[in-house]
Design a protein around this motif. Structure first.
Motif, PDB file in Angstrom:
ATOM      1  N   TYR A  89      -3.315  -9.506   0.093  1.00  0.00           N
ATOM      2  CA  TYR A  89      -4.476  -8.803  -0.836  1.00  0.00           C
ATOM      3  C   TYR A  89      -5.666  -9.152   0.040  1.00  0.00           C
ATOM      4  O   TYR A  89      -6.584  -8.380   0.099  1.00  0.00           O
ATOM      5  N   LEU A 138       0.853  -1.326  -0.045  1.00  0.00           N
ATOM      6  CA  LEU A 138       0.003   0.071  -0.068  1.00  0.00           C
ATOM      7  C   LEU A 138       0.787   1.158  -0.292  1.00  0.00           C
ATOM      8  O   LEU A 138       0.452   2.144  -0.637  1.00  0.00           O
ATOM      9  N   GLY A 178       3.316   2.690  -2.932  1.00  0.00           N
ATOM     10  CA  GLY A 178       3.013   3.562  -4.135  1.00  0.00           C
ATOM     11  C   GLY A 178       3.022   2.353  -5.506  1.00  0.00           C
ATOM     12  O   GLY A 178       2.794   2.834  -6.696  1.00  0.00           O
ATOM     13  N   ASP A 179       2.877   1.261  -5.037  1.00  0.00           N
ATOM     14  CA  ASP A 179       2.696   0.256  -5.902  1.00  0.00           C
ATOM     15  C   ASP A 179       1.504   0.337  -7.015  1.00  0.00           C
ATOM     16  O   ASP A 179       0.411   0.246  -6.729  1.00  0.00           O
ATOM     17  N   ALA A 180       1.534   0.864  -8.187  1.00  0.00           N
ATOM     18  CA  ALA A 180       0.372   1.160  -9.118  1.00  0.00           C
ATOM     19  C   ALA A 180      -0.425   0.167  -9.318  1.00  0.00           C
ATOM     20  O   ALA A 180      -1.817   0.423  -9.258  1.00  0.00           O
ATOM     21  N   GLU A 181       0.055  -1.112  -9.377  1.00  0.00           N
ATOM     22  CA  GLU A 181      -0.858  -2.242  -9.745  1.00  0.00           C
ATOM     23  C   GLU A 181      -2.066  -2.562  -8.454  1.00  0.00           C
ATOM     24  O   GLU A 181      -2.997  -2.646  -8.878  1.00  0.00           O
ATOM     25  N   ILE A 182      -1.582  -2.547  -7.442  1.00  0.00           N
ATOM     26  CA  ILE A 182      -2.324  -2.858  -6.359  1.00  0.00           C
ATOM     27  C   ILE A 182      -3.435  -1.587  -6.060  1.00  0.00           C
ATOM     28  O   ILE A 182      -4.716  -1.876  -5.714  1.00  0.00           O
ATOM     29  N   TRP A 183      -3.041  -0.390  -6.248  1.00  0.00           N
ATOM     30  CA  TRP A 183      -4.014   0.532  -6.233  1.00  0.00           C
ATOM     31  C   TRP A 183      -4.988   0.462  -7.441  1.00  0.00           C
ATOM     32  O   TRP A 183      -6.226   0.859  -7.181  1.00  0.00           O
ATOM     33  N   GLU A 184      -4.481   0.126  -8.439  1.00  0.00           N
ATOM     34  CA  GLU A 184      -5.313  -0.001  -9.539  1.00  0.00           C
ATOM     35  C   GLU A 184      -6.237  -1.092  -9.313  1.00  0.00           C
ATOM     36  O   GLU A 184      -7.576  -0.938  -9.907  1.00  0.00           O
ATOM     37  N   ILE A 192      -6.504  -6.655   2.543  1.00  0.00           N
ATOM     38  CA  ILE A 192      -6.819  -5.364   1.891  1.00  0.00           C
ATOM     39  C   ILE A 192      -8.289  -5.487   1.567  1.00  0.00           C
ATOM     40  O   ILE A 192      -9.085  -4.520   1.748  1.00  0.00           O
ATOM     41  N   ILE A 217      -7.338  -2.167  -6.552  1.00  0.00           N
ATOM     42  CA  ILE A 217      -8.145  -1.877  -5.433  1.00  0.00           C
ATOM     43  C   ILE A 217      -9.477  -0.833  -6.095  1.00  0.00           C
ATOM     44  O   ILE A 217     -10.687  -1.274  -5.820  1.00  0.00           O
ATOM     45  N   LEU A 218      -8.952   0.064  -6.901  1.00  0.00           N
ATOM     46  CA  LEU A 218      -9.919   1.032  -7.449  1.00  0.00           C
ATOM     47  C   LEU A 218     -10.942   0.358  -8.288  1.00  0.00           C
ATOM     48  O   LEU A 218     -12.231   0.542  -8.332  1.00  0.00           O
TER      49      LEU A 218
END
Lengths: 231, 316, 272
Positions: free
Chosen positions: A207, A15, A18-24, A210, A26-27
């Motif tokens: 995961y 989290l 700033g790992d782009a993939e995990i935020w992507e 989260i 989540i969104l």
């Protein structure tokens, strides 16, 4: 125990890095599941209202079917949607299979019976004369529906929570119709399956944590709305 | 003008005609009691005027204008069981005003006034669903009054309240309703309520209007036996069939004024017939006889015996 | 009056369960999905259990995950098809007594229209290079032996996987991936066994095959009992011996012939 602490660390790292993939992911998970739940509410609440208040032949049969559909295995829903949208299926030309839209559709189909069932139950628990009262006070059809929804708020928000809870934690249908494509249809649950398959247990649990926090946060907000006192 | 008119109105439920009214008019600012037994179509009539139902045929007018489905509501209805939305009494009173787009400042004044009139000012901040039946009925009434509608419709306003509250409301209601200056239609199955609250009375039986008119006129000349019975007439059986005797005729004495309910039989003799007793005597000087079941309290010879209005008393 | 539940019988049942669980010899086999999904493994395990009484629990995961299970000592034996990966674990001392079991090959399949022009290019690396420029390509993306081979081919072709035009990862098994490729009319790398099973259900055609670099080797290993003392080396070793036995190799050679009209796997030991 060791695995769990590693997982917690991994979750934070994912989290915060700033790992782009995990935020992507989540969104995307939120967007798909919230969208499906919203659509299920738009269709399910009026249908639940009709079932609760309507008097028509076969009403009990329909209620029974809705109650059965509330327990329908998501993966079966996914399979049916898949069969409809696969290249040789009736909607094969639509190009919807393996898209987020198809996932919204499948999750919508899973959530709608839940929303109908819960709404019908909550509307049925209202005083029977309430609609007449509102009409006589001067409420038109839509304002009446809105006010009745406010009265049945407790049950209706339980319906949203049940629907949302079912679809965000659902993996079978999302996997089947979404295809778990990295960067376009991978959501938290299917991502968990993938990383588990890869043997990356710490990431999988991260995961999972989260997902848990996400479901909890959304449900908590809804619970606050539900339990708010009337002015 | 806010007179209410029904013109060739009929209404069906489950294929059965529950209301069939050729023509009926409630004059502007009049207070009318609709009296009838259960299932007479009284509540249906009220729901039609309130716009909760649409007639199968015919139409309804208020102030000469036809009632339309989406017209602004011109009636205030108090349902017989006082249902409330969640929240305080104040919110319940305010809801109708908000729905009728009354400006905010005026809403507060109207809620306060109506609460004041109905004596529920200290209930305003209580949760409406936790009131006693008497309090609930007063709030129900205040909610209808504060709308300041041209037509006020009351469905069995005293059906669900205890004796004391009923008495208090029977005393308060005429004043409150007259002060509202509206056309009032009140539905009841209770003769006393009808007499106390209705200047005019409409008698309904089996979905049809049997009689209508000023209270006094109806009492003077009930058009048929059913009406007479509902109005509290004693039905005496004659060789030619039933004869109605108005209570007023029988309650002799000065100052009796106004309709009274109840009869007394001057008992001459009581004959034991085994399972029954035959009571002979006079009502208002007329010789009569009455059969009583074994279990009924036995009247004393020479005493005054109260006779229920529905008892069948035969002329001798 | 008896108020307590009938405890003694209950205890007996529990003890019986515990005893039987202890008595039964069973091993855990971490296996690649492709060998399992075809049904071959079940056939072999049934025969093995029938003759030895040893139960085999196959855990079907990607080759990568199977090797990780071995590393953690969660499995007693492995069946994988990732030669380079296997070599790393052997070097690290987690896997011992490896035996080549069987092989088949991968195919590059894609839409009949073949926009990338890969048809008939027997040089697999060249075919992949062409696909990379045009795409789309559907990858397993699940750490399987198939993905591992795909990545090796991209590397040899001098392209990075991320730069491949329209490449998506499913993170799922071979059949799911093949269906996605079918729906997208995309290219994908598929093993022979899956292709023989599902090829006639999709609108894709084989474009490049036969290159030795597309050979797909399946091997069995024993999880090193010295590194992982909890494993059941003796029955697991028996299982390995059975797999390379003449009887098992015959089953492998004949598997799927009458049903699919093609040979899914070519046994390695019978060849020698």
């Amino acid at each position: 125990m060791n695995d769990l602490t590693t997982a917690l660390g991994e979750a934070w790292r994912l989290l915060l890095s700033g790992d782009a993939e995990i935020w992507e992911i989540i969104l995307r998970t939120l967007a798909i599941s919230l969208c499906a739940t919203a659509l299920a509410m738009i269709l399910g609440v009026p249908l639940g209202y009709g079932l609760a208040r309507g008097r028509f032949p076969g009403r009990t049969l329909v209620l029974g079917m809705v109650n059965t559909a509330m327990g329908m295995p998501p993966v079966v829903v996914g399979l049916v949607v898949w069969l409809f949208f696969t290249r040789s299926g009736p909607f094969g030309g639509s190009g919807l299979l393996y898209t987020p839209q198809a996932m919204v559709l499948a999750q919508f189909l899973i959530a709608t019976p839940l929303v109908i069932g819960f709404s019908a139950a909550s509307i049925q628990s209202l005083p029977p004369a309430l609609p007449d009262l509102l009409t006589s006070l001067g409420a038109g059809r839509w304002r009446r529906l809105w006010l009745l929804s406010r009265e049945a708020r407790l049950g209706l928000l339980a319906a949203v929570m049940a629907g949302f809870g079912a679809v965000i934690s659902e993996v079978g249908a999302s996997m089947t119709v979404g295809g778990n494509l990295r960067g376009s249809t991978r959501v938290l649950t299917t991502a968990i399956v993938t990383v588990t398959g890869r043997g990356e247990m710490a990431t999988a649990i991260a995961y999972g944590l989260i997902l848990l926090v996400l479901a909890f946060a959304v449900t908590l907000i809804l619970t606050f709305v539900q339990q708010r006192r009337d002015a | 003008m806010s007179d209410v008119g029904l013109h060739q109105v009929s209404f069906q439920r489950d294929g059965r005609t529950v209301l069939d009214v050729e023509s009926l008019r409630f004059p502007s600012r009049s207070m009318t009691a609709v009296l009838g037994p259960n299932g007479a179509g009284k509540t249906t009539l009220l729901r039609l005027v309130a716009g909760l139902e649409r007639p199968a045929a015919g139409h309804i007018t208020i102030g000469g204008e036809r009632l339309s489905r989406d017209g602004a509501p011109r009636t205030a209805l108090a349902l017989s069981d006082a249902v409330f939305v969640r929240g305080t009494v104040r919110r319940n009173l305010d809801l109708g005003l908000a729905l009728r787009d009354v400006p905010m400042a005026e809403r507060e004044i109207r809620v306060r006034d109506a609460a004041d009139e109905c004596g529920i000012t200290d209930l305003l901040d209580r949760p409406a669903r936790q009131l006693s039946s008497g309090e609930a009925q007063r709030v129900n009434l205040a909610r209808a009054l504060c709308l300041r509608a041209e037509v006020i419709l009351l469905d069995e306003p005293l059906a669900a309240v205890d004796r004391l509250t009923r008495r208090a409301l029977l005393d308060d209601l005429p004043r409150l309703l007259r002060a509202a200056g509206a056309t009032v239609i009140l539905v009841t199955h209770d003769r006393e309520e009808a007499f106390r609250l209705g200047e005019r009375i409409v008698v309904m039986v089996g979905g049809q209007v049997r009689a209508e008119g000023a209270r006094r006129d109806l009492l003077m000349a009930p058009p048929d036996a059913d009406t007479a019975g509902l109005l509290g007439f004693l039905l005496l059986e004659d060789a030619d069939g039933p004869v109605a005797v108005a209570p007023g005729e029988l309650r002799a004495g000065p100052g009796a004024g106004g309709p009274q309910v109840g009869f007394t039989l001057q008992v001459a003799d009581v004959l034991d017939l085994g399972r029954q007793r035959l009571v002979t005597g006079t009502i208002g000087g007329r010789p009569v006889e009455l059969t009583l079941p074994e279990k009924a309290p036995s009247p004393e010879k020479g005493a005054m015996f109260p006779v229920h209005a529905r008892s069948v008393v035969r002329l001798r | 009056m008896r108020i307590l539940p009938p405890l003694p019988p209950l205890l007996l049942v529990l003890v019986a369960c515990a005893v039987s669980a202890d008595n039964r010899t069973e091993i855990i086999l971490a296996t690649t999905t492709s060998a399992y999904e075809t049904g071959l493994l079940d056939t072999l395990i049934d025969q093995f259990t029938a003759s030895t009484g040893i139960e085999v629990k196959p855990i079907a995961v990607g080759s990568g995950a199977a090797l990780m299970m071995a590393e953690r000592g969660d499995a007693d034996a492995t069946l994988t098809h990732d030669t380079t990966g296997e070599a790393r674990y052997v070097a690290a001392g987690h896997l011992v007594e490896g035996r080549r079991l069987m092989h088949n090959d991968f195919l590059l399949v894609g839409p009949a229209a073949d926009p990338a022009g890969a048809a008939g290019i027997t040089d697999a690396v060249e075919a992949m290079r062409r696909v990379a420029a045009r795409g789309p390509f559907v990858s397993r993306g699940d750490g399987s032996g198939t993905e591992s081979r795909e990545l090796a081919l991209w590397q040899e072709a001098g392209v990075s996987a991320d730069s491949v035009h329209g490449r998506v990862e499913t993170g799922q098994g071979m059949s799911a991936t093949l269906y996605v490729a079918n729906d997208r009319q995309a290219y994908t790398l598929v093993d022979r066994a899956t292709w023989l099973t599902l090829g006639n259900r999709v609108d894709l055609v084989p474009l490049s095959e036969g290159d030795p670099r597309l050979r797909n080797d399946y091997s069995v290993y024993l999880v090193n009992p010295e590194r992982h003392p909890g494993t059941r080396a003796a029955p697991a070793r028996k299982f390995l011996e059975f797999m390379v036995s003449r009887a098992a190799q015959r089953v492998i050679a004949g598997f799927g012939r009458e049903r699919l009209g093609g040979q899914l796997f070519i046994p390695d030991v019978l060849d020698e």
